[in-house]
Write a protein that holds these residues in place. Structure first.
Motif, short mmCIF file in Angstrom:
data_model
loop_
_atom_site.label_atom_id
_atom_site.label_comp_id
_atom_site.label_asym_id
_atom_site.label_seq_id
_atom_site.Cartn_x
_atom_site.Cartn_y
_atom_site.Cartn_z
N GLU A 68 38.88 90.98 97.91
CA GLU A 68 39.87 91.94 97.42
C GLU A 68 40.19 91.70 95.95
N ASN B 114 48.80 88.08 94.29
CA ASN B 114 49.12 89.42 94.80
C ASN B 114 48.40 89.71 96.11
N GLN B 115 47.13 89.31 96.18
CA GLN B 115 46.35 89.58 97.40
C GLN B 115 46.83 88.73 98.57
N ASP C 10 49.93 87.67 98.95
CA ASP C 10 51.21 88.26 99.33
C ASP C 10 50.99 89.54 100.12
N LYS C 11 50.04 90.36 99.70
CA LYS C 11 49.72 91.60 100.40
C LYS C 11 49.22 91.32 101.81
N TYR C 12 48.37 90.31 101.93
CA TYR C 12 47.84 89.97 103.25
C TYR C 12 48.95 89.49 104.18
N ARG D 149 52.11 90.13 104.04
CA ARG D 149 53.10 91.16 104.34
C ARG D 149 52.59 92.24 105.28
N TYR D 150 51.34 92.65 105.11
CA TYR D 150 50.88 93.86 105.78
C TYR D 150 49.77 93.64 106.81
#
Length: 293
Positions: free
Chosen positions: A78, A154-155, A157-159, A161-162
């Motif tokens: 990603e 960022n990646q 954190d994105k993983y 969270r979602y």
């Protein structure tokens, strides 16, 4: 033999200075993160294990999984596809490191870049005392190094969270589906009761009508009670889901470094001077031994 020592060390000094100046400059961008704070650490640990594969950590200390998370294909793929300077990190690295066109055409370029990131560029360490995780990335471009580190954060954190699903999420989905079913049943029961009352204005004179009305009222009451209870449970589970959702606690994001991390020119010159002294000592000792023979 002092002049021999002086000549050797002077030559070593010159060579050391030349080597130190010719070596390419590299800059290290550093970010620090804290372990994620969750209501259920054991649940969180098992979920992240799905990301990093079979990876055992003694004592279930989740922050020790960060090195494996950072180097995982899920995160780095990603990151490489993320935008940077109007292009992607993948294309920037291809141009920066001059990969062969054969690698690009054969499709193995991403595998080589992933290996470059894991083995050469990225370093992740965990402080055993403070549990602070340090993410360091070394590259020749300071802005690129900082941007890549921040994109990795960022990646992650994105993983977290979602993508991670916990027990509360599954329970909330189950309750929500049940709530919809009960809501439909309640609406149907209310419609039946309304239709009955519209057709039968006076039920006091008929025991049979009174019995039917009581049954319809009981059905509405039962569905209403179940609906209210499920709605309460759904709110509780949503709160639990929010508490258990892992969050990446970033202590410091990476900034473009001003000073280079390598080469350490002073150390390089000192090493060459020491080597010059050693060679001079060996040379003079060898000459003395040959003369004595």
């Amino acid at each position: 033999k002092k002049f021999t020592f002086i000549n050797f060390m002077a030559a070593a000094l010159i060579i050391g200075v030349i080597v130190a100046l010719l070596l390419p400059k590299k800059y290290s961008a550093v970010a620090t993160i804290l372990p994620p704070q969750t209501a259920n650490k054991s649940s969180m640990l098992s979920q992240i294990s799905q990301l990093v594969g079979d990876f055992s950590v003694g004592g279930g200390d989740i922050n020790k999984l960060y090195p494996a998370i950072v180097s995982s294909r899920t995160i780095l793929s990603e990151v490489l596809n993320a935008s940077y300077n109007g292009d992607t990190f993948l294309n920037f690295i291809i141009n920066q490191y001059d990969y062969d066109t054969d690698d690009i055409e054969s499709g193995i370029i991403e595998e080589k870049i992933l290996r470059l990131l894991r083995e050469d560029l990225i370093q992740t360490s965990v402080d055993n005392k403070t549990s602070i995780v340090t993410l360091r990335l070394t590259a020749s471009d300071p802005k690129f190094a900082a941007a890549l580190v921040n994109e990795i954060l960022n990646q992650i954190d994105k993983y977290l969270r979602y993508n991670l699903k916990n027990a509360a999420s599954g329970q909330a989905e189950m309750i929500n589906n049940r709530l919809k079913s009960v809501s439909d049943s309640l609406k149907t029961a209310e419609d039946k009761l309304l239709s009955f009352k519209e057709r039968n204005r006076k039920t006091n004179s008929s025991p049979n009508l009174q019995l039917i009305e009581m049954r319809l009222l009981r059905e509405v009451e039962v569905n209403s009670t179940v609906y209210i209870e499920l709605a309460k449970q759904l709110e509780v589970v949503k709160i639990q889901e929010y508490q258990q959702r892992p969050v990446l606690n970033i202590l410091d994001r990476a900034m473009p470094p001003i000073k280079r991390s390598s080469p350490q020119r002073r150390q390089i010159v000192m090493i060459f001077i020491m080597l010059g002294f050693s060679f001079a000592f060996i040379y003079t000792k060898g000459i003395s031994m040959i003369k004595e023979m």
